[in-house]
Design a protein around this motif. Structure first.
Motif, PDB file in Angstrom:
ATOM      1  N   LYS A 167      86.011 -71.517   4.666  1.00 30.25           N
ATOM      2  CA  LYS A 167      84.725 -71.913   4.077  1.00 30.25           C
ATOM      3  C   LYS A 167      84.159 -73.122   4.803  1.00 30.25           C
ATOM      4  CE  LYS A 167      84.421 -70.192  -0.613  1.00 30.25           C
ATOM      5  NZ  LYS A 167      84.777 -70.438  -1.996  1.00 30.25           N
ATOM      6  N   SER A 195      84.704 -73.936   7.842  1.00 29.52           N
ATOM      7  CA  SER A 195      84.301 -73.436   9.142  1.00 29.52           C
ATOM      8  C   SER A 195      82.952 -72.713   9.049  1.00 29.52           C
ATOM      9  CB  SER A 195      85.396 -72.489   9.611  1.00 29.52           C
ATOM     10  OG  SER A 195      85.298 -72.228  10.913  1.00 29.52           O
ATOM     11  N   VAL A 196      82.817 -71.921   7.996  1.00 29.67           N
ATOM     12  CA  VAL A 196      81.563 -71.184   7.780  1.00 29.67           C
ATOM     13  C   VAL A 196      80.429 -72.172   7.537  1.00 29.67           C
ATOM     14  CG1 VAL A 196      80.351 -69.629   6.193  1.00 29.67           C
ATOM     15  CG2 VAL A 196      82.677 -69.106   6.879  1.00 29.67           C
ATOM     16  N   HIS A 197      80.725 -73.194   6.745  1.00 27.53           N
ATOM     17  CA  HIS A 197      79.707 -74.197   6.414  1.00 27.53           C
ATOM     18  C   HIS A 197      79.212 -74.898   7.675  1.00 27.53           C
ATOM     19  CE1 HIS A 197      77.546 -76.935   3.889  1.00 27.53           C
ATOM     20  NE2 HIS A 197      78.062 -77.957   4.539  1.00 27.53           N
ATOM     21  N   HIS A 252      77.730 -65.427   2.827  1.00 30.06           N
ATOM     22  CA  HIS A 252      76.846 -65.851   3.912  1.00 30.06           C
ATOM     23  C   HIS A 252      76.282 -64.687   4.716  1.00 30.06           C
ATOM     24  CE1 HIS A 252      77.657 -70.161   3.517  1.00 30.06           C
ATOM     25  NE2 HIS A 252      78.775 -69.723   2.975  1.00 30.06           N
ATOM     26  N   ILE A 282      75.133 -68.669  11.914  1.00 28.82           N
ATOM     27  CA  ILE A 282      75.230 -67.354  11.254  1.00 28.82           C
ATOM     28  C   ILE A 282      73.839 -66.829  10.910  1.00 28.82           C
ATOM     29  CG2 ILE A 282      76.041 -66.170   9.158  1.00 28.82           C
ATOM     30  CD1 ILE A 282      78.410 -68.144   9.157  1.00 28.82           C
ATOM     31  N   SER A 335      89.591 -65.048   4.784  1.00 28.18           N
ATOM     32  CA  SER A 335      88.399 -65.216   5.617  1.00 28.18           C
ATOM     33  C   SER A 335      87.269 -64.311   5.151  1.00 28.18           C
ATOM     34  CB  SER A 335      88.698 -64.867   7.068  1.00 28.18           C
ATOM     35  OG  SER A 335      89.889 -65.421   7.450  1.00 28.18           O
ATOM     36  N   ILE A 384      83.429 -65.599   3.845  1.00 32.03           N
ATOM     37  CA  ILE A 384      82.156 -65.396   4.562  1.00 32.03           C
ATOM     38  C   ILE A 384      81.224 -64.411   3.856  1.00 32.03           C
ATOM     39  CG2 ILE A 384      83.066 -63.604   6.100  1.00 32.03           C
ATOM     40  CD1 ILE A 384      81.281 -64.993   8.265  1.00 32.03           C
ATOM     41  N   PHE A 440      85.703 -65.364  12.267  1.00 32.51           N
ATOM     42  CA  PHE A 440      86.242 -66.028  11.075  1.00 32.51           C
ATOM     43  C   PHE A 440      87.531 -65.343  10.611  1.00 32.51           C
ATOM     44  CE2 PHE A 440      81.695 -67.020  10.944  1.00 32.51           C
ATOM     45  CZ  PHE A 440      81.764 -68.393  10.876  1.00 32.51           C
ATOM     46  N   GLU A 449      76.790 -72.518   9.550  1.00 32.83           N
ATOM     47  CA  GLU A 449      75.846 -71.798   8.701  1.00 32.83           C
ATOM     48  C   GLU A 449      74.566 -71.413   9.462  1.00 32.83           C
ATOM     49  OE1 GLU A 449      75.476 -72.243   3.937  1.00 32.83           O
ATOM     50  OE2 GLU A 449      75.493 -74.042   5.164  1.00 32.83           O
ATOM     51  N   ARG A 509      81.501 -61.561  11.329  1.00 31.74           N
ATOM     52  CA  ARG A 509      82.708 -61.792  10.543  1.00 31.74           C
ATOM     53  C   ARG A 509      83.948 -61.970  11.421  1.00 31.74           C
ATOM     54  NH1 ARG A 509      83.020 -56.990   8.044  1.00 31.74           N
ATOM     55  NH2 ARG A 509      81.470 -57.394   6.452  1.00 31.74           N
TER      56      ARG A 509
END
Lengths: 290, 230
Positions: free
Chosen positions: A188, A190-192, A287, A198, A280, A284, A215, A195, A212
């Motif tokens: 999360k 990492s995704v943030h 998002h 993405i 993972s 994601i 991640f 962002e 995806r």
């Protein structure tokens, strides 16, 4: 290639969190491995106890040697009989004397097995839960006077190992859920951090799978490294621990690590990969809805 | 190229975004979408990129009916629609070249094609000499040029420009407009949302005006002030 490069650079960017989650995953999988080894050995000990818990079919005194041979043959052919072994009156007598020890040997002077004991067939059942049926079947064999069944002990062993195995399973499940949660939180972050990237990827037409993949790879890498650490610790620690335990518990045999290396290492690695991937994916999911 | 047939958009909170909107935009047109805030411009743009689906009616883009398109197929629609944002949305840790190349990488273009196409596009938007710079080393106008280059690099048939000059001074805005006109001359259909009266009046292109989710004006070579201020 793009996914792998991105996954590694992302792990590097969140180095502290990556190390923290690898250590936590290693701890979770280590405990998981300990429970797994515990469950394997409990099963093994259960088998050893069960194999000692046999039925004994006593043969009528009037039986001839030919009858005894027939009875052994008929009992061996019964369903749920793993093995059947004939014990003569003399053998039984010798065993009995050996059990009581030298100090009582004088009391038996001038006696023979045929005076006080019966010959018998010792039966080891396949499935302990069907032991009652086996007992009845053995009783119906012509020439069998009586069948002694240690069912109560057998069933207690079965239910005790079942409870321990069930408890281990619950503990393992909790550990796995915890590990998925930890990986999910690392990803999360990492995704943030990515962002905006993405969002742009979605707008220029990248597929969900393409977005995806890095991640999921990141989570899988964390899972695999964590599992590898856990396997190494378990491999070194297990044989030492077994050495210590068997000093006190020499009645039962325990597995050596080499006997369990494949299922335990394979299991831990597989769970590391599955947890990494699941954590993972769930991190994601939200998002990708743009 | 783009067709709205009796399109109605209703959001979760029952607010109506568009109501029975119908228009058709032909290949190679340059169309301004104007209207006050909340008039429905954003809803129209979101429909074109598949961000939302209509409550009723059909939205057709490049022959694809967006409202019946499965989410899995959405990326392929977006590859034919380039988007230019008001706030540029460049990746700060990538150079100008990398920002543009990124749009090709994520649709799995071949490296050879990326190396060939990115410099050509950067040259088209006048940024050949800035390829190695990072976004924070560029002026607002230059950043918007990068954003346009990124929208163009996958050769979309349509470019949607959502207030592309909103964050720029008048002179830079003129330059960006000239660039968009040039791109349009080369055959790309452009739908541009703007609040700039000057830009619309100078360009004299087709104007679709929305008010409260309804098309109130669709005029060839139209101006801005006529109805928007009325």
């Amino acid at each position: 290639m793009y996914s792998l490069k991105t996954a590694f650079s992302s792990l590097g960017r969140n180095a502290v969190m990556t190390v923290a989650s690898i250590v936590t995953i290693a701890c979770c999988l280590f405990l998981f491995g300990v429970f797994l080894l515990f469950a394997f050995n409990i099963n093994y000990i259960g088998e050893q106890i069960s194999s000692q818990c046999e039925l004994q079919a006593f043969i009528d005194d009037a039986a001839t040697p030919a009858d005894e041979e027939r009875i052994l043959k008929e009992i061996s052919a019964l369903p749920n009989v793993k093995s059947a072994e004939f014990e003569s009156k003399e053998q039984a007598f010798e065993n009995y004397k050996a059990q009581l020890g030298m100090e009582y040997s004088e009391s038996f002077e001038g006696m023979s097995g045929s005076d006080i004991l019966r010959s018998s067939v010792k039966i080891v059942p396949d499935d302990l839960t069907l032991v009652k049926q086996t007992e009845l079947a053995a009783k119906s064999v012509r020439g069998v006077a009586r069948v002694v069944n240690r069912e109560d002990i057998i069933l207690k062993v079965v239910s005790a190992t079942d409870i321990i195995k069930f408890g281990s399973l619950i503990a393992m499940l909790i550990l796995l859920i915890t590990a998925v949660f930890i990986i999910q939180n690392t990803i999360k972050l990492s995704v943030h951090a990515r962002e905006e990237e993405i969002h742009i990827m979605k707008f220029v037409g990248a597929t969900d799978g393409f977005i995806r993949r890095p991640f999921v790879l990141e989570g899988v890498i964390v899972g695999v490294i964590g599992a590898s650490i856990a396997i190494v610790i378990i491999a070194f620690g297990y044989n030492m621990a077994v050495g210590g335990v068997t000093e006190f518990l020499d009645v039962f045999k325990l597995y050596s690590f080499s006997q369990l290396a494949l299922p335990v290492s394979g299991g831990l690695m597989l769970f590391g990969i599955i947890m990494g991937s699941l954590g993972s994916r769930s991190a994601i999911r939200r998002h990708l809805k743009v | 190229m783009i067709e709205f047939r009796d399109v109605t958009v209703i959001y979760d909170n029952d607010i109506i975004g568009l109501e029975n909107v119908s228009f058709k935009i032909e290949k190679g047109e340059f169309v301004f979408l104007v209207g006050k805030t909340g008039a429905g411009k954003s809803s129209a743009i979101k429909l074109l990129t598949g961000e939302i689906k209509p409550y009723a009616g059909d939205v057709i883009v490049n022959g694809i009916t967006v409202n019946t398109l499965k989410n899995k197929k959405l990326p392929y629609l977006r590859r034919s629609v380039g988007v230019v944002f008001q706030d540029f949305r460049l990746l700060p840790n990538k150079t100008v070249y990398e920002n543009v190349a990124f749009a090709m990488e994520v649709v799995r273009a071949r490296k050879k094609d990326i190396r060939r196409k990115v410099p050509t596009i950067l040259s088209l938007v006048g940024l050949s000499g800035r390829a190695k710079n990072y976004p924070n080393e560029l002026s607002g106008g230059e950043q918007q040029r990068v954003c346009i280059a990124r929208a163009l690099v996958n050769s979309p048939a349509i470019v949607i420009a959502d207030e592309p000059t909103g964050n720029l001074d008048a002179e830079t805005a003129d330059e960006i407009m000239k660039l968009l006109m040039e791109i349009n001359r080369m055959g790309t259909t452009i739908v541009m949302v703007t609040h700039s009266e000057k830009i619309v009046n100078d360009a004299r292109r087709r104007v679709i005006q929305l008010e409260s989710g309804v098309v109130v004006r669709d005029e060839m070579e139209g101006g801005y002030a006529l109805d928007v201020l009325a």
